[in-house]
Design a protein around this motif. Structure first.
Motif, PDB file in Angstrom:
ATOM      1  N   HIS A  86       0.959  -1.147   0.022  1.00  0.00           N
ATOM      2  CA  HIS A  86       0.053   0.047  -0.051  1.00  0.00           C
ATOM      3  C   HIS A  86       0.864   1.349   0.001  1.00  0.00           C
ATOM      4  CE1 HIS A  86      -3.369   2.604   0.761  1.00  0.00           C
ATOM      5  NE2 HIS A  86      -2.690   3.191   1.742  1.00  0.00           N
ATOM      6  N   VAL A  87       0.551   2.231  -0.815  1.00  0.00           N
ATOM      7  CA  VAL A  87       1.269   3.418  -1.082  1.00  0.00           C
ATOM      8  C   VAL A  87       0.321   4.732  -0.582  1.00  0.00           C
ATOM      9  CG1 VAL A  87       2.447   5.001  -2.235  1.00  0.00           C
ATOM     10  CG2 VAL A  87       2.928   2.664  -2.439  1.00  0.00           C
ATOM     11  N   LEU A  88       0.646   5.425   0.397  1.00  0.00           N
ATOM     12  CA  LEU A  88       0.148   6.681   0.573  1.00  0.00           C
ATOM     13  C   LEU A  88       0.606   7.529   0.272  1.00  0.00           C
ATOM     14  CD1 LEU A  88      -2.421   8.449   1.978  1.00  0.00           C
ATOM     15  CD2 LEU A  88      -0.862   8.431   4.229  1.00  0.00           C
ATOM     16  N   GLY A  89       0.282   8.602  -0.651  1.00  0.00           N
ATOM     17  CA  GLY A  89       0.874   9.820  -1.324  1.00  0.00           C
ATOM     18  C   GLY A  89       0.227  11.079  -0.702  1.00  0.00           C
ATOM     19  N   VAL A  90       0.965  11.871   0.015  1.00  0.00           N
ATOM     20  CA  VAL A  90       0.521  13.152   0.490  1.00  0.00           C
ATOM     21  C   VAL A  90       1.066  14.281  -0.157  1.00  0.00           C
ATOM     22  CG1 VAL A  90      -0.147  12.162   2.657  1.00  0.00           C
ATOM     23  CG2 VAL A  90       1.901  13.176   2.465  1.00  0.00           C
ATOM     24  N   ASP A  91       0.490  15.399  -0.173  1.00  0.00           N
ATOM     25  CA  ASP A  91       0.879  16.667  -1.058  1.00  0.00           C
ATOM     26  C   ASP A  91      -0.078  17.570  -0.517  1.00  0.00           C
ATOM     27  OD1 ASP A  91       3.062  17.101  -3.148  1.00  0.00           O
ATOM     28  OD2 ASP A  91       1.791  18.483  -3.333  1.00  0.00           O
ATOM     29  N   ILE A  92       0.645  18.863  -0.500  1.00  0.00           N
ATOM     30  CA  ILE A  92       0.025  20.077  -0.207  1.00  0.00           C
ATOM     31  C   ILE A  92      -0.900  21.013  -1.310  1.00  0.00           C
ATOM     32  CG2 ILE A  92       1.840  21.806  -0.350  1.00  0.00           C
ATOM     33  CD1 ILE A  92       0.909  23.090   2.529  1.00  0.00           C
ATOM     34  N   SER A  93      -0.407  20.422  -2.527  1.00  0.00           N
ATOM     35  CA  SER A  93      -1.118  21.145  -3.637  1.00  0.00           C
ATOM     36  C   SER A  93      -1.965  20.154  -4.343  1.00  0.00           C
ATOM     37  CB  SER A  93       0.069  21.229  -4.742  1.00  0.00           C
ATOM     38  OG  SER A  93      -0.246  21.410  -5.848  1.00  0.00           O
ATOM     39  N   GLU A  94      -3.308  20.783  -4.205  1.00  0.00           N
ATOM     40  CA  GLU A  94      -4.516  20.017  -4.980  1.00  0.00           C
ATOM     41  C   GLU A  94      -3.905  20.008  -6.435  1.00  0.00           C
ATOM     42  OE1 GLU A  94      -7.189  17.496  -5.718  1.00  0.00           O
ATOM     43  OE2 GLU A  94      -6.786  18.134  -3.465  1.00  0.00           O
ATOM     44  N   GLY A  95      -3.265  20.710  -7.178  1.00  0.00           N
ATOM     45  CA  GLY A  95      -3.036  20.695  -8.500  1.00  0.00           C
ATOM     46  C   GLY A  95      -2.334  19.439  -8.772  1.00  0.00           C
ATOM     47  N   MET A  96      -1.359  19.386  -7.828  1.00  0.00           N
ATOM     48  CA  MET A  96      -0.381  18.204  -7.995  1.00  0.00           C
ATOM     49  C   MET A  96      -1.080  16.966  -8.040  1.00  0.00           C
ATOM     50  SD  MET A  96       3.011  18.952  -8.977  1.00  0.00           S
ATOM     51  CE  MET A  96       4.084  20.271  -8.937  1.00  0.00           C
ATOM     52  N   LEU A  97      -1.904  16.682  -6.951  1.00  0.00           N
ATOM     53  CA  LEU A  97      -2.747  15.657  -6.831  1.00  0.00           C
ATOM     54  C   LEU A  97      -3.660  15.054  -7.894  1.00  0.00           C
ATOM     55  CD1 LEU A  97      -3.292  15.940  -2.769  1.00  0.00           C
ATOM     56  CD2 LEU A  97      -1.708  14.432  -3.936  1.00  0.00           C
ATOM     57  N   ALA A  98      -4.326  16.413  -8.323  1.00  0.00           N
ATOM     58  CA  ALA A  98      -5.089  16.213  -9.428  1.00  0.00           C
ATOM     59  C   ALA A  98      -4.202  15.307 -10.485  1.00  0.00           C
ATOM     60  CB  ALA A  98      -5.681  17.447  -9.826  1.00  0.00           C
ATOM     61  N   ARG A  99      -3.347  15.978 -10.789  1.00  0.00           N
ATOM     62  CA  ARG A  99      -2.224  15.372 -11.978  1.00  0.00           C
ATOM     63  C   ARG A  99      -2.004  13.920 -11.612  1.00  0.00           C
ATOM     64  NH1 ARG A  99       1.385  17.436 -15.373  1.00  0.00           N
ATOM     65  NH2 ARG A  99       1.685  15.268 -15.617  1.00  0.00           N
ATOM     66  N   ALA A 100      -1.691  13.804 -10.406  1.00  0.00           N
ATOM     67  CA  ALA A 100      -1.287  12.411  -9.869  1.00  0.00           C
ATOM     68  C   ALA A 100      -2.502  11.415 -10.026  1.00  0.00           C
ATOM     69  CB  ALA A 100      -0.917  12.247  -8.349  1.00  0.00           C
ATOM     70  N   ARG A 101      -3.645  11.728  -9.786  1.00  0.00           N
ATOM     71  CA  ARG A 101      -5.037  10.872  -9.696  1.00  0.00           C
ATOM     72  C   ARG A 101      -5.209  10.481 -11.337  1.00  0.00           C
ATOM     73  NH1 ARG A 101      -6.856  15.028  -5.782  1.00  0.00           N
ATOM     74  NH2 ARG A 101      -7.141  13.943  -3.664  1.00  0.00           N
ATOM     75  N   ARG A 102      -4.799  11.568 -12.287  1.00  0.00           N
ATOM     76  CA  ARG A 102      -4.932  11.191 -13.595  1.00  0.00           C
ATOM     77  C   ARG A 102      -4.057  10.241 -14.137  1.00  0.00           C
ATOM     78  NH1 ARG A 102      -6.222  16.685 -13.746  1.00  0.00           N
ATOM     79  NH2 ARG A 102      -4.144  17.081 -14.633  1.00  0.00           N
ATOM     80  N   SER A 103      -2.919  10.331 -13.591  1.00  0.00           N
ATOM     81  CA  SER A 103      -1.723   9.619 -14.087  1.00  0.00           C
ATOM     82  C   SER A 103      -1.055   8.415 -13.372  1.00  0.00           C
ATOM     83  CB  SER A 103      -0.550  10.623 -14.545  1.00  0.00           C
ATOM     84  OG  SER A 103      -0.147  11.029 -13.657  1.00  0.00           O
ATOM     85  N   ALA A 104      -1.415   8.346 -12.073  1.00  0.00           N
ATOM     86  CA  ALA A 104      -0.914   7.238 -11.430  1.00  0.00           C
ATOM     87  C   ALA A 104      -1.196   5.901 -11.940  1.00  0.00           C
ATOM     88  CB  ALA A 104      -1.181   7.426  -9.969  1.00  0.00           C
ATOM     89  N   ALA A 105       0.038   5.202 -12.307  1.00  0.00           N
ATOM     90  CA  ALA A 105      -0.039   4.302 -13.103  1.00  0.00           C
ATOM     91  C   ALA A 105      -0.053   2.716 -12.688  1.00  0.00           C
ATOM     92  CB  ALA A 105       1.003   4.142 -14.229  1.00  0.00           C
ATOM     93  N   ALA A 106      -0.585   2.685 -11.349  1.00  0.00           N
ATOM     94  CA  ALA A 106      -0.393   1.515 -10.467  1.00  0.00           C
ATOM     95  C   ALA A 106      -1.570   1.232  -9.602  1.00  0.00           C
ATOM     96  CB  ALA A 106       0.970   1.235  -9.746  1.00  0.00           C
ATOM     97  N   PRO A 107      -2.071  -0.114  -9.240  1.00  0.00           N
ATOM     98  CA  PRO A 107      -3.170  -0.194  -8.285  1.00  0.00           C
ATOM     99  C   PRO A 107      -2.451   0.286  -6.842  1.00  0.00           C
ATOM    100  CG  PRO A 107      -2.670  -2.039  -9.021  1.00  0.00           C
ATOM    101  CD  PRO A 107      -1.856  -1.001  -9.987  1.00  0.00           C
TER     102      PRO A 107
END
Length: 257
Positions: free
Chosen positions: A61-82
């Motif tokens: 399990h990987v928990l990714g945390v970031d202060i930037s919602e813009g960065m997280l929005a990109r991550a949600r679209r492109s994170a390429a692993a379950p």
């Protein structure tokens, strides 16, 4: 402009090829195995989180945390692993997470933008006994394009410090880890190569990164003059000494809880 809003603005162009290689190399050196529970602090667009999730597999399990919602929005679209969970949070203060929650904490390049001591101490709390922390940073004085930016800023009355200075040598990495309660587990020094296209974003990276507040002291006219001088000098240096500009020394440091 806050660091949060600065990275919101940078999100669209953040995943340059060198960022991908930089994050993946950190994960490779950390060596997570199947089933590992991982915190990716300052996950950004999820580059290290994606590589870590591939290594940890379906039982991890990987928990990714970031202060930037813009960065997280990109991550949600492109994170390429379950197996990746993404949460908006300050990576230096995660009181909602219990002690001893993770086997591995990663931070790819993010410590340039946060207080080193508080961050490392918080991650120490979150690691299980014997767990590993791994972070990457530029060696002090790199990249050359950033050094050039600071020298041109000085011509406009801006005294900018090198954000790599707190962790910019192996001995500084070791001391920071010891101060935060870790047993240092080695620092790897390597060279990473930028491309010319990466440096097309250099002005944006510097003005919307660690130095975003300092530039507010300049008028729009001064800022435009600075931009023209800097980008011209960078182009000239690339044309005369490309290897010097494109090669940057980086550090990958590790500690045991």
């Amino acid at each position: 402009m806050t660091i949060e809003s600065a990275f919101d603005q940078r999100a669209a162009a953040y995943s340059d090829d060198w960022h991908v290689r930089y994050a993946e190399r950190l994960v490779e050196l950390a060596g997570p195995s199947a089933g590992t529970r991982i915190l990716d602090a300052a996950t950004g667009t999820g580059l290290a989180a994606t590589a870590a999730a591939r290594a940890a597999g379906p039982t991890g399990h990987v928990l990714g945390v970031d202060i930037s919602e813009g960065m997280l929005a990109r991550a949600r679209r492109s994170a390429a692993a379950p197996g990746i969970e993404l949460v908006k949070a300050d990576a230096t203060a995660l009181p909602h997470l219990p002690d001893d929650s993770f086997d591995l904490v990663l931070c790819s390049a993010g410590l340039l933008y946060m207080p080193v001591g508080p961050a490392l101490r918080e991650w120490r709390r979150l690691l299980k006994p014997g767990g590993l922390v791994g972070f990457s940073t530029m060696r002090e004085g790199y990249p050359v394009a950033a050094r050039l930016f600071r020298s041109h800023a000085a011509r406009h009355g801006l005294a900018l410090t090198d954000p790599a200075t707190p962790l910019g040598t192996p001995s500084k990495c070791r001391q920071a880890l010891e101060d935060a309660g870790y047993s240092p587990a080695g620092t790897v020094t390597e060279t990473i190569r930028f491309s010319r296209s990466d440096l097309e974003h250099a002005w944006t990276a510097h003005t919307q990164g660690a130095h975003h507040d300092a530039l507010t002291a300049l008028s729009p006219e001064q800022t435009e003059t600075f931009r023209t001088e800097y980008t011209g000098a960078l182009t000239s240096l690339l044309d005369t000494d490309e290897d010097h500009v494109l090669d940057a020394e980086v550090l990958y440091a590790f500690g045991r809880a």
